[in-house]
Write an enzyme that holds these catalytic residues in place. Structure first.
Site, mmCIF file in Angstrom:
data_model
loop_
_atom_site.group_PDB
_atom_site.id
_atom_site.type_symbol
_atom_site.label_atom_id
_atom_site.label_comp_id
_atom_site.label_asym_id
_atom_site.label_seq_id
_atom_site.Cartn_x
_atom_site.Cartn_y
_atom_site.Cartn_z
ATOM 1 N N TYR A 4 51.572 30.357 35.038
ATOM 2 C CA TYR A 4 52.383 29.421 35.951
ATOM 3 C C TYR A 4 53.746 30.240 36.145
ATOM 4 O O TYR A 4 54.374 30.365 37.112
ATOM 5 C CB TYR A 4 52.759 28.312 35.611
ATOM 6 C CG TYR A 4 51.413 27.408 35.980
ATOM 7 C CD1 TYR A 4 50.529 27.030 34.983
ATOM 8 C CD2 TYR A 4 51.095 26.919 37.359
ATOM 9 C CE1 TYR A 4 49.419 26.449 35.247
ATOM 10 C CE2 TYR A 4 49.834 26.393 37.748
ATOM 11 C CZ TYR A 4 48.712 25.928 36.742
ATOM 12 O OH TYR A 4 47.693 25.240 36.993
ATOM 13 N N ASN B 193 49.038 23.161 48.435
ATOM 14 C CA ASN B 193 49.613 24.121 47.936
ATOM 15 C C ASN B 193 50.980 23.964 46.736
ATOM 16 O O ASN B 193 51.739 23.114 47.185
ATOM 17 C CB ASN B 193 50.176 25.312 49.065
ATOM 18 C CG ASN B 193 49.015 25.781 49.824
ATOM 19 O OD1 ASN B 193 47.663 25.658 49.322
ATOM 20 N ND2 ASN B 193 49.042 26.206 50.921
ATOM 21 N N HIS C 237 49.492 18.481 45.224
ATOM 22 C CA HIS C 237 48.929 18.899 43.960
ATOM 23 C C HIS C 237 50.514 19.457 43.201
ATOM 24 O O HIS C 237 50.282 20.251 42.236
ATOM 25 C CB HIS C 237 47.944 20.194 44.067
ATOM 26 C CG HIS C 237 46.639 19.736 44.410
ATOM 27 N ND1 HIS C 237 45.836 20.736 44.877
ATOM 28 C CD2 HIS C 237 46.020 18.512 44.631
ATOM 29 C CE1 HIS C 237 44.695 20.133 45.081
ATOM 30 N NE2 HIS C 237 44.883 18.790 45.133
ATOM 31 N N GLY D 50 43.432 26.468 56.463
ATOM 32 C CA GLY D 50 43.335 27.228 55.330
ATOM 33 C C GLY D 50 43.095 26.598 54.066
ATOM 34 O O GLY D 50 43.499 26.897 53.001
ATOM 35 N N THR D 51 41.721 25.719 54.083
ATOM 36 C CA THR D 51 41.191 25.274 52.862
ATOM 37 C C THR D 51 39.923 25.262 52.826
ATOM 38 O O THR D 51 39.185 25.276 54.076
ATOM 39 C CB THR D 51 41.895 23.678 52.465
ATOM 40 O OG1 THR D 51 41.354 23.272 51.479
ATOM 41 C CG2 THR D 51 41.479 22.713 53.788
ATOM 42 N N SER D 52 39.148 25.480 51.832
ATOM 43 C CA SER D 52 37.444 25.707 51.575
ATOM 44 C C SER D 52 36.939 24.418 51.547
ATOM 45 O O SER D 52 35.750 24.408 51.727
ATOM 46 C CB SER D 52 37.239 26.615 50.411
ATOM 47 O OG SER D 52 37.897 25.757 49.115
ATOM 48 N N ASN E 290 40.583 27.627 60.356
ATOM 49 C CA ASN E 290 40.280 28.369 59.080
ATOM 50 C C ASN E 290 39.773 29.530 59.283
ATOM 51 O O ASN E 290 39.098 30.040 60.270
ATOM 52 C CB ASN E 290 39.277 27.408 58.248
ATOM 53 C CG ASN E 290 39.540 27.701 56.571
ATOM 54 O OD1 ASN E 290 40.528 27.648 56.081
ATOM 55 N ND2 ASN E 290 38.519 28.077 56.176
ATOM 56 N N LEU E 291 39.818 30.727 58.397
ATOM 57 C CA LEU E 291 39.526 32.259 58.409
ATOM 58 C C LEU E 291 37.907 31.936 58.741
ATOM 59 O O LEU E 291 37.328 32.653 59.612
ATOM 60 C CB LEU E 291 39.801 32.809 57.321
ATOM 61 C CG LEU E 291 39.660 34.358 57.584
ATOM 62 C CD1 LEU E 291 40.270 34.834 58.632
ATOM 63 C CD2 LEU E 291 39.909 35.126 56.156
ATOM 64 N N ALA F 10 45.398 32.285 59.944
ATOM 65 C CA ALA F 10 46.272 31.166 60.165
ATOM 66 C C ALA F 10 47.415 31.513 61.108
ATOM 67 O O ALA F 10 47.721 30.688 62.069
ATOM 68 C CB ALA F 10 46.877 30.426 59.050
HETATM 69 N N1 APR Z 1 44.090 32.174 57.402
HETATM 70 C C1 APR Z 1 43.194 31.027 57.329
HETATM 71 N N2 APR Z 1 42.357 30.778 56.480
HETATM 72 C C2 APR Z 1 42.179 31.670 55.455
HETATM 73 C C3 APR Z 1 42.954 32.866 55.695
HETATM 74 C C4 APR Z 1 43.815 33.020 56.464
HETATM 75 N N3 APR Z 1 44.635 34.085 56.588
HETATM 76 N N4 APR Z 1 42.505 33.410 54.298
HETATM 77 C C5 APR Z 1 41.827 32.833 53.456
HETATM 78 N N5 APR Z 1 41.586 31.593 54.289
HETATM 79 C C6 APR Z 1 40.775 30.417 53.995
HETATM 80 C C7 APR Z 1 39.509 30.780 53.053
HETATM 81 O O1 APR Z 1 38.259 31.209 53.984
HETATM 82 C C8 APR Z 1 39.194 29.516 52.457
HETATM 83 O O2 APR Z 1 38.301 28.696 53.316
HETATM 84 O O3 APR Z 1 41.419 29.569 53.198
HETATM 85 C C9 APR Z 1 40.517 28.827 52.185
HETATM 86 C C10 APR Z 1 41.175 28.908 50.708
HETATM 87 O O4 APR Z 1 40.144 28.359 50.043
HETATM 88 P P1 APR Z 1 40.578 28.012 48.554
HETATM 89 O O5 APR Z 1 41.043 29.493 48.051
HETATM 90 O O6 APR Z 1 39.537 27.245 47.895
HETATM 91 O O7 APR Z 1 42.085 27.293 48.472
HETATM 92 P P2 APR Z 1 42.232 25.520 48.767
HETATM 93 O O8 APR Z 1 41.198 25.158 49.579
HETATM 94 O O9 APR Z 1 43.504 25.474 48.834
HETATM 95 O O10 APR Z 1 41.878 25.071 47.022
HETATM 96 C C11 APR Z 1 42.171 23.680 46.880
HETATM 97 O O11 APR Z 1 41.704 24.131 44.525
HETATM 98 O O12 APR Z 1 42.129 25.607 42.704
HETATM 99 C C12 APR Z 1 42.377 24.312 43.533
HETATM 100 O O13 APR Z 1 44.494 23.064 43.025
HETATM 101 C C13 APR Z 1 43.926 24.223 43.678
HETATM 102 O O14 APR Z 1 44.874 23.448 45.595
HETATM 103 C C14 APR Z 1 43.825 24.306 45.133
HETATM 104 C C15 APR Z 1 42.526 23.380 45.525
#
Ligand code: APR
Length: 239
Positions: free
Chosen positions: A59, A97, A114, A181-183, A206-207, A224
């Site tokens: 961290y 985030n 988080h 921007g989240t998976s 999302n991407l 994004a």
């Molecule tokens: N613009 C938009 N989306 C994007 C971009 C971009 N430039 N680059 C990547 N992405 C998308 C990816 O396609 C993916 O779907 O952002 C998403 C990121 O997914 P993760 O890496 O899984 O991140 P997140 O969804 O925030 O994870 C959730 O998991 O590890 C834990 O606590 C951590 O808060 C986090 C949580």
């Protein structure tokens, strides 16, 4: 997307993808954080109990990166901040985030579910305080004087996310839910769209399609910094 009534509340969920174009790694992309280190070694209470120095180092490196002048809020953060300040119906931005880019962009009504890299929490007295320096086992808590009791104010796997009551109240009241921007890999955030669908319009920016993409009324894929300013301009008019 049919534009919603201007007095309609909006909830926006963001994930690591919104910070990617600011130079911060995501978690599950092929160059992501979890491709380089096991979350079981750095992001659980058990990891912290087992090897606190390793967790602090993980961290500390991410906190230091936030102070890199190259890491700034991008056009998506700034557009979202404008929407949160100007939308008549009110906007609640719920971010997964732990970076401070939404904060630095001036986002109103922001919830860090988080936690935050720029805060520390004392495991002895419970005090939560702003913290920009490194943390270690030698760090002394300014509130209670104990040493070695400070941890990142970040929610680890197996711990309860923050402000869930406030988040569910906002979801219950919203007319539009936007996921950026989240998976869709981590709950409870990944479950928010199922919570509101049928009652609110739902949009994914999302991407690439997330795990829950098919649950959204509309999904638009791209970076994004392109999609979010266009989305905000559609609601507020050009900046
Ligand atoms: N613009 C938009 N989306 C994007 C971009 C971009 N430039 N680059 C990547 N992405 C998308 C990816 O396609 C993916 O779907 O952002 C998403 C990121 O997914 P993760 O890496 O899984 O991140 P997140 O969804 O925030 O994870 C959730 O998991 O590890 C834990 O606590 C951590 O808060 C986090 C949580």
């Amino acid at each position: 997307m049919r534009v919603i009534a201007r007095d309609a509340p909006i909830v926006v969920l963001t994930g690591a993808g919104i910070s990617r174009e600011s130079g911060l790694a995501t978690f599950r992309d092929k160059d992501g954080i979890w491709a380089k280190v096991r979350l079981e070694d750095v992001a659980t209470p058990e990891a912290f109990a087992r090897d606190p120095a390793r967790v602090h180092a993980f961290y500390n490196a991410r906190r230091r990166q936030l102070r890199d002048p190259a890491v700034q809020p991008n056009a998506a953060h700034l557009a979202l901040a404008r929407l949160s300040q100007e939308w008549p119906g009110g906007v609640t931005v719920v971010t997964q985030n732990v970076d401070d880019l939404h904060d630095r962009a001036g986002t109103a009504n922001l919830i860090h579910m988080h936690g935050e890299l720029t805060k520390a929490r004392c495991t002895a007295c419970g005090a939560v305080m702003p913290w920009l320096e490194d943390l270690s086992l030698d760090t002394r808590c300014p509130a209670c004087g104990a040493t070695g009791t400070l941890r990142p104010h970040v929610v680890w796997f197996g711990e309860m996310p923050l402000a869930m009551d406030r988040i569910y109240a906002a979801l219950d009241a919203c007319a539009l839910f936007v996921s950026i921007g989240t998976s869709g890999a981590v709950y409870p955030a990944a479950g928010f769209v199922a919570e509101v669908r049928g009652r609110a319009r739902t949009l994914e920016l999302n991407l690439e399609p997330s795990k829950g993409s098919q649950l959204f009324d509309e999904a638009i894929h791209g970076p994004a910094t392109v999609l979010v300013p266009a989305f905000v301009a559609r609601l507020l008019g050009p900046a």
